[in-house]
Design a protein around this motif. Structure first.
Motif, PDB file in Angstrom:
ATOM      1  N   MET C 296       0.654  -1.131   0.013  1.00 32.60           N
ATOM      2  CA  MET C 296      -0.016  -0.130   0.063  1.00 32.60           C
ATOM      3  C   MET C 296       1.049   1.223  -0.101  1.00 32.60           C
ATOM      4  O   MET C 296       0.600   2.392  -0.558  1.00 32.60           O
ATOM      5  N   LEU C 297       1.998   1.106   0.541  1.00 34.16           N
ATOM      6  CA  LEU C 297       3.132   2.619   0.827  1.00 34.16           C
ATOM      7  C   LEU C 297       3.330   2.625  -0.650  1.00 34.16           C
ATOM      8  O   LEU C 297       3.355   3.709  -1.181  1.00 34.16           O
ATOM      9  N   VAL C 298       3.711   1.671  -1.368  1.00 41.49           N
ATOM     10  CA  VAL C 298       4.264   1.943  -2.850  1.00 41.49           C
ATOM     11  C   VAL C 298       3.312   2.306  -3.650  1.00 41.49           C
ATOM     12  O   VAL C 298       3.329   3.311  -4.371  1.00 41.49           O
ATOM     13  N   ALA C 299       1.797   1.825  -3.455  1.00 40.27           N
ATOM     14  CA  ALA C 299       0.868   2.246  -4.184  1.00 40.27           C
ATOM     15  C   ALA C 299       0.597   3.731  -4.009  1.00 40.27           C
ATOM     16  O   ALA C 299       0.412   4.512  -4.873  1.00 40.27           O
ATOM     17  N   TYR C 300       0.458   4.058  -2.576  1.00 42.89           N
ATOM     18  CA  TYR C 300       0.087   5.458  -2.396  1.00 42.89           C
ATOM     19  C   TYR C 300       1.386   6.450  -2.980  1.00 42.89           C
ATOM     20  O   TYR C 300       1.339   7.320  -3.345  1.00 42.89           O
ATOM     21  N   SER C 301       2.877   5.973  -3.126  1.00 40.88           N
ATOM     22  CA  SER C 301       3.738   6.548  -3.428  1.00 40.88           C
ATOM     23  C   SER C 301       3.489   6.813  -5.036  1.00 40.88           C
ATOM     24  O   SER C 301       3.608   8.103  -5.504  1.00 40.88           O
ATOM     25  N   THR C 423       8.570  12.753   0.152  1.00 45.91           N
ATOM     26  CA  THR C 423       9.050  11.103  -0.457  1.00 45.91           C
ATOM     27  C   THR C 423      10.152  10.318   0.403  1.00 45.91           C
ATOM     28  O   THR C 423       9.878   9.172   0.951  1.00 45.91           O
ATOM     29  N   ALA C 424      11.151  11.201   0.797  1.00 45.25           N
ATOM     30  CA  ALA C 424      12.119  10.682   1.668  1.00 45.25           C
ATOM     31  C   ALA C 424      11.666   9.985   2.968  1.00 45.25           C
ATOM     32  O   ALA C 424      11.962   8.984   3.302  1.00 45.25           O
ATOM     33  N   ALA C 425      10.687  10.710   3.401  1.00 47.55           N
ATOM     34  CA  ALA C 425      10.102  10.359   4.828  1.00 47.55           C
ATOM     35  C   ALA C 425       9.409   9.092   4.773  1.00 47.55           C
ATOM     36  O   ALA C 425      10.040   8.309   5.314  1.00 47.55           O
TER      37      ALA C 425
END
Lengths: 152, 505, 485, 429
Positions: C296-301, C423-425
């Motif tokens: 999900m993290l990558v999707a929201y990214s 994004t870095a966060a």
């Protein structure tokens, strides 16, 4: 000439159709109802497409919109077919999931009761009443609106 | 000199450690021997190439790699005198640090990962040294942050992860500020002004007030962006916290790679982008000098308060690096020489001190200063090296530190900034105040309690060979750099060569 | 040459359905190589002698279907060919555990590729519609592959959003055809004049495409769909599918409406799109930072990164030619870099989750020394996503920064810089956990092709940092430029 | 060749090891011997060195910042005396540790001894500022090892005070030297002999002179900066305090003579009268104050320490007068040199006497006391003694000066010294 020629009538009705079905699409929670609304909206667009086109080359039949509408209909049909299959599979899956949830709940109760007997505490066996939500009903509600959290 | 050949030299220098990094990453953990051979081989090859390029620069030739990377902006790696100073320092110290790290990490887990990022970190340092314009400098500057983060969190304990988080918070926001500054600079002044030229690109610029206002704002944004890595006072928070990393990492971070990259960046901006004369006219050097002075005193005062050896060395680094920044702001050739030569001397001396701290920790398990009693007798060679390093930091002759303090002070007098000399003297006394007690414990105090956890018994030599000889070597270097300062190949002569070229408009 | 790019994938789709299991992997590999070869040949052709027109069955416009291959479309074709190549290799070893899904994956994969090529090459609006529909159906089909309840649920949400979007798009096309009588983009470009019908049409088309590109207010369907699907599927979806609708939006705004887009209504609408982009960046990053599941993290990214693409409109419309040119190059480079990096990120995350068996971010403890190569691939792709040098993402961010400065729109400048930090966060959340010493789960071994395909794509994203000049010069030679360079 | 003489003790220090130190005690005596012979050779045979002339020059521009060492005419006698004193103290400690080898930390003591010796010789030999300061720092820091040799509580306390004052002195000295070096500003490695002219020539000269005066004052026991002296001497081993008092204090004096703009330089740009008067004032305060405190001291060595402070006070007074009246500077310079050597020799003998007093059997004590009477009387300045000779030299100059008051105070200082010596004799009986 602002008289309403026949074509504008078609386009006007098409637009009305689109508006109504859009409303239905957004408001309803039931999957099938949404699908129907989508189909009506599709035909509304096609109607508008045909209606608008007539005004171009003064009345002669113009082949392009016809072709476009034909392709549009084909695409709409295939989309509806896919939607129906997925809805059916989704309903099946949610029934399976509901049953699985049910027996898991049952097993927990059994484990609790044994634990209760084991430690001898007399507890009124409050078996969890399976909420009699009609299984099919929940399955068919609109996926957009139900709140069962993350897919996982 | 065939132009074709020198085209590839800078790329090869950066490439050696990049290649080494990639191969080491692929190496399975067990192949310890091949990994060490590869590491040391890459270090030696790099040293040879850098030496050859130094000799090339002496002959007045220029080795340059240039190709268009973004429309209108070049990726430029150029070896000029100043870059060779920093490249030479990093390649020499990288060789010693690699040897030391191989000895230090004997038998500890994830060494492939460690050495991979280790060589990646040095590749980016080489890139920073050889960068020919602001854009390339920014690329390698950010690469350095990314490659050093895994080193800081190498141990994987909660403390090192927290340290890593702080480190990132500082360096990434610094990087963002630097990116803004460089982008604005390119936008406002175009790509050719951003190229590093010997005497800086701005004497010719007319004195439009609006332009100089922008230039001043940009200058302080550069300083803020670079200041994080150069550990100027308000931005130094990450340095002491990152002490959790293993000794070779803190040695490399604090003596060679990260901290020096920041200082080197400031040197580049002041000399090769703005030009020292223009910066002086702009009046931006004085506030920078004041900031550096505050950092010097603040770092030394903080170091006094620390009870952990590495934390004290960290704060001493914070103050020592600002000598370089102070040297940069002393308008005059002697001040420049002082700043530049201290870039090298501080590197050599601080590496020695951190190696010694690592030896004490690794051999006797000593981390706090009050556990150091009587180590002089148990580990004489390491303690002698520590003493040399400490005297170097205080600036006692004939160590290298004395030479740089001598030049910094004369530069300050030449520039008429007498208060800077006062700062230098006070800071030397503070250095004495926090280093002499350690020396006192080393040599004059008997050993009270048994060593916290003695891992390496005292065989023929006090500790593991690979731990001992790099320490001795760097200690000898710091004495030699001081004793033979006027010699042809000494850092001092090289710094003079650079500063002569800076002031030769 | 151009129709080949459509024929090969369609033929292979049918082959994959008919062929028995044994010959499947061999034919797929052959098909892929053919596809990449054709793409590269076309790229060379366009690079040498400029854009090429091709009328299918030489029916001339307005009735016939015209295929246009200019710099932009050729770049995107090679992007999709290369990404598809690596995703296919990845999928071949990834799907060994999913016997049932394998049979349906490959036909859908080729249909997807065919529809993508169709969109890149399409010259007129209706062709785009057909391509969009085929793409949508193939994508939904892929999302439903696993057959579990959440996947089906996500697929349904995706389907309904896609259908709604395409109908809006069709309505807009209908109005345009009604008003101007033609659907070919070049002709429409000349005929368009700034009146209410055109605005309504463009508005409808834009809403439809925003829905399909999952830009901020309409992004609700993307995270469950991309997060829940199989790793190769989500890689393809994030890297290519969402980009197709964005590409059409860019063509509509910058190519078709290039003359009239300095009109005040369209100018303010472009700023509106920029605000949506900003919303996407902030909301996507915030959600990614909070996400518990790593997929999900990558999707929201992805949601956040699409926000960057939307900045193309405010920077390119109503600004000087230089600013528009920079914005255009920046956006296109970002599209390419994000394509490679996001595909690599999804693939590496897929491998990690496959090895650990659990999908939460906190389960990734101790990954750095057990599956180093996948984590390294994740790292490299993260560098490009964060826009840190030396990566394609950085060069793209650099160009957008320069364009923002050239057009004095400082708010986008600040947004770009802050976006990088956000994004870095959320990226370093993953790194922090992966460096933890003791692992919470035991790791099952995964085949090395999974690692190396992800690493290859990530390496391409990083290499674009150094060699971004090739794609940019290719874009130069394309037919249309934002604001005419 | 000179480099061998100065660095010999350094090499010997490197040879000393824990295990074989018992057998290496001969190094104590051997280290200063060659320098003494060479210096003596210059004084007695051959043409002897006129004050301006230099011999045995070493010029190595690759070493440090361009090294220039020389044995100059004026200092060669002082060099000889310093070498002699180090020899005496060396022989004493050699014999002492020969008898009781069980001494703790002997190797460390020997190494510090040799390093301090190198520093002391270096200060007298160094011609350029960088190596002068290097040797001065080496001497100061190495002497710390001698002061705290017994590691008793007072010794450690004295050591701490010594190091604090030393660091302060070094800081003042370094800034003075650097500022001076900047004023010379010809090239980077300036020579000492150009310093006075440069300081005199610039208008910031008084500041630089003040820095140098106070910097060397810490080493020379200037009143107000002398605290470490009376603390360090009693706790240090006898030969160490002998050398500290006899030879090392003179290094401060040498510093003044070499760097301050005295003699023909002092008349140039700025006027230095106020610093000169400061020197005179502090000198006299030192002379009388130290004597007053010395009389109440409990230990023999503390008395001697205070006597050193008071003698150095008199020397400072001479310096001040010489600074005020440049025309008489040469005569005063000669007087100061004589006085310094006289004080060095006698003070060292007294210190060694105190040491011997404890070691020899009771029968020989009266004989020792008689023998020690000679240096004691010397110090008081009885007619026909070296003390009287040095003081008369100075008084001869004083008579021609219009300063009757200083003449009176200076001559009464002899009374203060007598009081100290009597107290010393009383403690020693």
């Amino acid at each position: 000439m602002i008289s309403f020629s026949v074509d504008f009538w078609y386009a006007g009705i098409g637009a009305a159709l689109i508006a109504l079905s859009l409303l239905a699409f957004l408001l309803s929670k039931r999957l099938l109802k949404k699908l129907l609304a989508f189909n009506i909206m599709g035909s509304g667009v096609f109607l508008m497409m045909v209606g608008m086109a007539q005004t171009q080359n003064d009345g002669a039949a113009d082949a392009v919109p016809q072709a476009l509408v034909l392709t549009g209909i084909v695409v709409a049909v295939s989309a509806t077919a896919l939607a129906l299959v997925v809805i059916r599979r989704f309903a099946l899956a949610s029934v399976v999931a509901a049953l699985a949830a049910e027996n898991k709940a049952a097993e927990n109760d059994a484990a609790e009761n044994d634990a209760a007997e084991k430690n001898g505490a007399e507890r009124t066996g409050s078996d969890t009443a399976v909420s009699d939500t009609t299984v099919t009903d929940t399955a068919l509600t609109d996926p957009n609106l139900n709140k069962n959290g993350d897919p996982q | 000199m065939m132009p074709e050949f020198t085209f590839w030299l800078p790329v090869v220098v950066v490439g050696t450690s990049l290649l080494a990094a990639l191969i080491i990453f692929a190496l399975p953990e067990a192949q310890q021997r091949t990994r060490s051979v590869l590491n040391i081989g890459a270090a030696v090859v790099k040293l040879a190439i850098v030496a050859y390029m130094v000799q090339l620069i002496m002959a007045g030739d220029i080795a340059e790699t240039r190709f268009e990377i973004v429309p209108g902006i070049d990726f430029l790696l150029r070896a000029d005198a100043l870059s060779m100073l920093f490249a030479g320092l990093s390649s020499v110290l990288w060789l010693f640090t690699t040897l030391y790290a191989i000895g230090y990490l004997e038998g500890s887990p994830h060494r492939s990962r460690f050495f991979g990022f280790f060589s990646l970190c040095v590749a980016s340092t080489m890139g920073i040294a050889l960068a020919g314009n602001l854009f390339t400098f920014l690329i390698f500057f950010e690469m350095l942050t990314l490659s050093t983060y895994p080193l800081v969190v190498h141990r994987g304990t909660e403390a090192s992860l927290k340290a890593g988080r702080t480190y990132l918070r500082y360096t990434l926001s610094g990087g963002a500020v630097l990116l803004t500054a460089v982008a604005l600079f390119y936008g406002l002044f175009g790509a050719e002004a951003a190229e590093f030229t010997e005497a800086g690109g701005f004497q010719t610029l007319g004195e439009g007030s609006e332009v100089s206002l922008w230039l001043t704002i940009l200058f302080f944004m550069f300083i803020a962006g670079l200041g994080v890595k150069a550990a100027l006072v308000p931005l130094h928070g990450w340095l002491p916290v990152a002490m959790v990393a293993p000794a070779p990492v803190s040695a490399l971070l604090h003596a060679v790679a990260v901290v020096k990259a920041g200082a080197f960046g400031i040197v580049r901006v002041v000399y090769n982008v703005y030009g020292i004369e223009f910066a002086w006219q702009l009046g931006v050097l004085l506030p920078l000098a004041i900031l550096a002075a505050i950092t010097i005193l603040w770092g030394s005062l903080q170091a006094l308060r620390q009870i952990e050896l590495k934390k004290r060395l960290a704060y001493s680094t914070v103050s020592q690096v600002s000598y370089i920044v102070l040297g940069v702001c002393l308008f005059g050739p002697i001040g420049t020489i002082g700043g530049l030569v201290h870039l090298l001397h501080q590197g050599i001396m601080k590496v020695t001190l951190f190696f010694c701290a690592g030896n004490y920790a690794e051999t006797l398990g000593i981390h706090r200063i009050d556990e150091l009693d009587g180590t002089g007798k148990r580990m004489p060679l390491t303690s002698i090296a520590f003493t040399i390093g400490a005297f170097g930091m205080i600036g006692v002759p004939p160590t290298a530190g004395f030479i740089s303090k001598w030049y910094l002070a004369s530069g300050a007098f030449a520039a008429g900034m007498n208060w800077a000399v006062l700062v230098l003297i006070i800071s030397s006394m503070l250095n004495a105040a926090y280093f002499l007690p350690i020396l006192y414990r080393l040599w004059f105090k008997p050993q009270k309690q048994p060593w916290p956890d003695e891992q390496i018994a005292a065989a023929r030599f006090e500790t593991h060979g690979l731990l001992l000889w790099p320490v001795v070597a760097t200690a000898v270097f710091s004495i030699a750099a001081g004793l033979f300062a006027a010699h042809a190949f000494s850092p001092l002569t090289w710094a003079t060569l650079i500063s002569v070229r800076e002031y030769l408009p | 040459m151009m129709p080949l790019l459509l024929i090969i994938p369609l033929a292979w789709a049918i082959l994959c359905i008919l062929l028995p299991q044994r010959w499947l992997s061999l034919t797929i590999r052959a098909g892929l190589l053919l596809q990449v070869g054709a793409a590269l040949l076309l790229t060379a052709d366009v690079y040498v002698n400029g854009p090429i027109e091709y009328a299918l069955g030489d029916w001339q416009a307005p009735l016939g279907i015209a295929l246009i291959a200019d710099g932009v479309s050729v770049t995107l074709i090679s992007l999709s060919a290369v990404v598809a190549l690596f995703v296919a290799f990845y999928a071949q070893s990834y799907l060994q555990r999913y016997e049932h899904e394998q049979t349906y994956f490959w036909p859908l994969f080729w249909f997807l590729l065919a529809s993508l090529n169709g969109i890149w090459l399409a010259g007129d609006l209706f062709n785009l519609y057909v391509g969009l529909e085929l793409l949508g159906l193939a994508a939904v089909g892929m999302v439903t592959l696993t057959g579990e309840k959440p996947a089906l649920h996500a697929a349904l949400r995706y389907l309904y959003a896609a259908l709604l979007g395409s109908l809006a798009y069709l309505a807009g096309v209908a109005i345009l055809y009604g008003a101007y009588g033609t659907l070919a983009i070049p002709q429409l470009g000349e005929l368009l004049d700034a009146n209410i019908t055109t605005f309504v049409a463009i508005g409808l088309i834009s809403i439809g495409l925003l829905l399909k590109t999952a830009i901020f207010p309409f992004h609700y369907w993307l995270p469950p769909a991309h997060g829940g699907a199989l790793a190769p599927v989500s890689a393809l979806l994030s890297a290519l599918v969402v980009k197709a609708s964005f590409y059409i939006l860019a063509r509509v705004w910058l190519d078709m409406a290039s003359e009239i887009n300095s009109h005040v209504v369209l100018y303010s609408a472009a700023q509106g799109l920029g605000v949506l982009g900003a919303g996407a960046i902030l909301w996507g990053s915030w959600q990614a930072y909070k996400a518990a599941q790593v997929k999900m993290l990558v999707a929201y990214s992805t949601v956040a990164q699409l926000g960057y693409l939307m900045l193309l409109f405010p920077l390119a419309i109503g600004t000087t030619a230089v600013a528009a040119g920079l914005a255009w190059q920046g956006a296109m480079l970002h599209l390419l870099a994000h394509g490679f990096a996001k595909a690599a990120m999804f693939m590496s995350v897929g491998t990690l989750v496959l090895a650990i068996g659990h999908g939460k971010v906190n389960d990734l403890a101790g990954v750095s020394h057990r599956i180093p190569i996948s984590l390294f691939a994740f790292g490299l792709s993260a560098v490009s996503i964060m826009g840190l040098p030396p990566s394609g993402g950085f060069n793209a961010k650099w160009l957008l920064l320069q364009s923002a400065m050239a057009s004095q729109q400082w708010w986008w400048f600040i947004l770009l810089v802050v976006g990088g930090l956000l994004t870095a966060a959320y990226v370093f959340r993953v790194f922090r956990i992966s460096f933890v010493e003791k692992a919470t789960h035991e790791f099952s071994s995964t085949s090395s092709t999974l690692d190396f395909t992800a690493l290859a794509l990530a390496a391409i994203a990083i290499a674009m940092g150094f060699f971004s000049q090739w794609p940019l010069s290719l874009l130069q030679s394309s037919g249309f430029q934002g604001g005419g360079l | 060749m000179i480099i061998l003489l100065v660095l010999l003790p350094l090499l010997l220090a490197a040879l000393v090891t824990e295990q074989r130190v018992r057998k290496q005690l001969w190094i104590f005596a051997a280290a200063p011997l060659p320098m003494l012979l060479v210096a003596a050779g210059y004084i007695f045979h051959g043409d002897g060195l006129a004050s301006g002339e230099t011999a045995m020059v070493l010029n190595a521009d690759w070493l440090l910042l361009g090294v220039y060492w020389r044995v100059s005419g004026g200092l060669v006698t002082l060099l000889a005396v310093t070498a002699l004193l180090w020899l005496l103290a060396g022989v004493y400690s050699w014999q002492e540790y020969q008898k009781n080898p069980g001494e703790a930390h002997l190797a460390r003591y020997l190494r510090c001894w040799l390093l301090t010796l190198t520093g002391n010789f270096g200060v007298l030999v160094a011609g350029d500022i960088a190596s002068f300061y290097s040797f001065f720092a080496l001497m100061t820091f190495a002497a710390y090892g001698l002061v705290i040799h017994f590691e008793t509580r007072p010794a450690l306390f004295a050591g701490r005070i010594y190091i604090a004052m030393a660091v302060l002195g070094e800081a003042l000295l370094l800034s003075g030297l650097l500022w001076g070096a900047h004023l010379i500003n010809d090239d980077i490695s300036p020579l000492l002999r150009e310093l006075p002219r440069a300081i005199a020539a610039s208008e910031q000269g008084p500041w630089v002179a003040l820095l140098l005066f106070t910097g060397f004052g810490v080493k020379a026991g200037l009143a107000g900066l002398h605290w470490w002296l009376p603390l360090a001497h009693p706790v240090a081993p006898t030969p160490a305090s002998a050398v500290l008092s006899g030879a090392m204090i003179k290094a401060g004096l040498v510093g003044w003579l070499l760097t301050l703009p005295l003699g023909e330089f002092s008349v140039m740009a700025a006027d230095y009268s106020n610093i000169a008067w400061l020197a005179i004032g502090l000198g006299l305060i030192g002379a009388y104050g130290a004597a007053a405190m010395g009389v109440f001291a409990q230990q023999a060595k503390t008395v001697l320490a205070y006597s050193s402070v008071s003698q150095m006070g008199m020397l400072t007074c001479m310096l001040g007068v010489g600074w005020l009246y440049p025309q008489f500077w040469l005569a005063i310079f000669a007087a100061m040199l004589a006085f310094a050597m006289h004080h060095g020799v006698n003070k060292t003998l007294l210190f060694l006497g105190v040491g011997i007093r404890k070691r020899i059997p009771a029968a020989f004590v009266p004989l020792l006391l008689v023998l020690m009477a000679i240096p004691a009387l010397n110090l008081i300045g009885l007619p026909f003694t070296s003390g009287a000779y040095a003081k008369d030299l100075f008084k001869a100059v004083l008579t021609e000066l219009p300063q009757p008051l200083i003449y009176a105070i200076f001559s009464y200082a002899a009374l203060a010294t007598t009081a100290l010596i009597l107290r010393f004799a009383w403690l020693l009986r």
